[in-house]
Design a protein around this motif. Sequence first.
Motif, short mmCIF file in Angstrom:
data_model
loop_
_atom_site.label_atom_id
_atom_site.label_comp_id
_atom_site.label_asym_id
_atom_site.label_seq_id
_atom_site.Cartn_x
_atom_site.Cartn_y
_atom_site.Cartn_z
N UNK A 1 -6.89 10.10 -3.92
CA UNK A 1 -7.48 10.98 -2.48
C UNK A 1 -6.82 12.46 -2.32
N UNK A 2 -5.93 11.93 -1.15
CA UNK A 2 -5.38 12.43 -0.67
C UNK A 2 -5.10 14.22 -1.38
N UNK B 1 -4.54 0.19 -4.44
CA UNK B 1 -5.14 0.55 -2.81
C UNK B 1 -4.05 1.70 -2.53
N UNK C 1 0.75 4.83 -2.48
CA UNK C 1 0.99 5.50 -1.97
C UNK C 1 1.98 6.75 -2.15
N UNK D 1 0.90 -1.40 -0.32
CA UNK D 1 0.07 0.04 -0.26
C UNK D 1 0.70 1.12 0.19
N UNK D 2 1.76 1.26 1.10
CA UNK D 2 2.68 2.36 1.20
C UNK D 2 3.26 2.93 -0.63
N UNK E 1 -5.23 4.75 -4.65
CA UNK E 1 -5.99 5.07 -4.78
C UNK E 1 -5.73 6.21 -3.29
N UNK E 2 -5.88 5.80 -1.85
CA UNK E 2 -5.35 6.73 -1.08
C UNK E 2 -4.87 8.24 -1.42
N UNK F 1 -14.18 -3.32 -3.45
CA UNK F 1 -14.87 -2.98 -2.39
C UNK F 1 -13.55 -1.38 -2.18
N UNK F 2 -13.29 -1.08 -2.52
CA UNK F 2 -12.56 -0.09 -2.90
C UNK F 2 -12.55 1.31 -3.43
N UNK F 3 -12.31 2.54 -2.95
CA UNK F 3 -13.03 3.53 -4.34
C UNK F 3 -12.39 4.42 -4.59
N UNK G 1 -2.20 -4.81 -3.57
CA UNK G 1 -1.87 -3.75 -2.03
C UNK G 1 -1.64 -1.90 -2.49
#
Lengths: 369, 369
Positions: free
Chosen positions: A262-263, A255, A233, A229-230, A258-259, A285-287, A252
């Motif tokens: 969004x940030x 995910x 990101x 994920x990191x 996406x974060x 279920x991710x956005x 991951x």
Amino acid sequence: MVTRRPTRDDVAREAGTSSAVVSYVINHGPRPVSEQTRRKVLDAIRRTGYVPNNIAKSLANGTSDTYALLVTDLANPFLAQMTKALEHKLFSLGKTLLVGDSSDDPSRQMELLESFQRQQVSGLVWYGVDQPLPMDALETYPGTVVMLNQPEGQELSPSAGRRVRLGLDESEEARMATAHLIGHGYQKLAIIAGPRERLNSRERIRGWKRAIRESGLEPGQEIFVPYTCQGGYEAAELVDDQVEAVFASNELQAMGFLAGMAQRDKKVPDDVALAAMNGTDQSAYLIPSLTAVQLSEDEIADKIAKVLLKPDGAYQDTGDDGDDKPGGYETSVAPTNRSDAPVRTGLGTIPAAPQLVIGRSCGCSQNEV
Amino acid sequence: MVTRRPTRDDVAREAGTSSAVVSYVINHGPRPVSEQTRRKVLDAIRRTGYVPNNIAKSLANGTSDTYALLVTDLANPFLAQMTKALEHKLFSLGKTLLVGDSSDDPSRQMELLESFQRQQVSGLVWYGVDQPLPMDALETYPGTVVMLNQPEGQELSPSAGRRVRLGLDESEEARMATAHLIGHGYQKLAIIAGPRERLNSRERIRGWKRAIRESGLEPGQEIFVPYTCQGGYEAAELVDDQVEAVFASNELQAMGFLAGMAQRDKKVPDDVALAAMNGTDQSAYLIPSLTAVQLSEDEIADKIAKVLLKPDGAYQDTGDDGDDKPGGYETSVAPTNRSDAPVRTGLGTIPAAPQLVIGRSCGCSQNEV
DNA sequence: CTGAAAGCGCTTACAG
DNA sequence: CTGAAAGCGCTTACAG
């Protein structure tokens, strides 16, 4: 009253028979047992609370009914699903599963490999660190080996592992996802790859490039970050402004991307579209929901089990597909009579049937889920 | 040239010694070996490519160095992390890990339990289905047992499992997360619980209620859905309009809930705030990032390993904490002299030190991540 | 310091 | 159909 666990001899004594007979009853063979004796034995087993000792059984048989799964990261949702599916499949066959997590550390991987060997596992399923692939170790590994990933340029010597199998085609999965993005009309494509030095990063880059070249476009930015994920990101910070669509090498990363977007108040798919490979049930279920190539872990587990348990390690697809890919496997083997000696090389591919699962991250169907 | 794997006897022959000596070398005891012989043996091992057979070793020793982990869902990020952490810890101790996934099926759980017993595992870590808790099975289970969850009203008879341990306090985790929400000033609180009939759903409800009562508020809506993304997604449909803050019983539910809210164009935390328990590294990458009580899987794994490997199964916290909770464990045991016989009941609790990790889903720090 | 030998709990030809 | 016995590959008192 003894405190130690009852053995087969205790049962035999209790039943008034020999221990051999107890074995025959428990194993349904290899000698017949009269119904009457059988009943007596069964009764004695119940009374004593006897549980067979599989360790002793394995030693006597020279073969255990445990298998090992060695992966790079048990916390990766795809691999976690894979683990679960394989555990279920093996359990249904009365087998037991040992797991190892190499955490992408080659030396850890080697130690795990040896540790499993000491445990006398009957087979190994391997999703590996690939720095220098331990081909020799895998080729000479006792028992059946199923390799889930196998980067290009790391082919098995056909002579060697007569029980080794190859698995997933990761470059093809990358190609599929990327081709879908291209289908949307995006022209500037970036890839979130794994660490630069890893071979399977290149494998996915290869598939990504193939899709791009096949459409007459030019490959764009390559972003090398960890498979986490990191990592994803960070990729959101690193991605160039003009990039229209991004392919992520795993869920991951997607995910995290996406974060990160969004940030930074960037919209997916409006500002940048996204698709990934090795998606899981979580993808939906991710956005926004993630468009990703998925593999059916259950199906793969079924196929793995088939290979693992087949005595001579031969793989044969019992399914109805046969010519979905050019230059298939098993083609070089002439139709020899099955009753012959097992003179097969044993190399083969388990077809995995990747499927594109559409979400909203790629720009499809802005309306519904 | 034999094709079978070399045994200890082969090594002995090659080294010109007895097989006992080979054992002494490999195991660094229990008898001393002259440096010269040692070298010869080591050499022979290398030449023959000998790998010890742990199956035989286990049989001779009457104890194996494999342990089992039995959980309800390997694909649950928290449990996947737990699995990974435990695998790492055990590996570092030269132990090996068997995994089982009960998928919340009680009969599957029982079969797995027996299967592990047949494999002669030296210990079991259990995160269980709890319909009718198989207390008897766990209490009489051979080897050490660590129970990660243990709902109220399912206490172990202190007489029984002299090697059984209790684990995490899930109701406390639920309380912590809920208390944090209340701290924000929310008054109408709902809970996304697990399936109604499961005891550990009630456990979390209990903690949620406690936090609410402690603040003089009234418990609000209870939503019973599966412990999955889909469950959380459905909860987003079911949640009452006037609810201000929601506590989710695990990360997957929280994830699904966020997706469900996004789908309905509701903002978290503006329209409804959210906090959860059993969060993982992924929590920070949800949108918005998830406020959740987290446990350190590594720390728990360390403690589990300590219990698992301690010969008499006694648990002793070597840490510096001692009175963080009233009515602690081990209190009823008078400070008997350690040299005495092991007359302990063996019951004890592993303190898990839940920690609240703040994200944006609860309404904290709208600014930064 | 080293070796011959019994034993761990099973399986399975082999002889009744 | 049933039983006595050897063997799987280790460990470990027990004698040297």
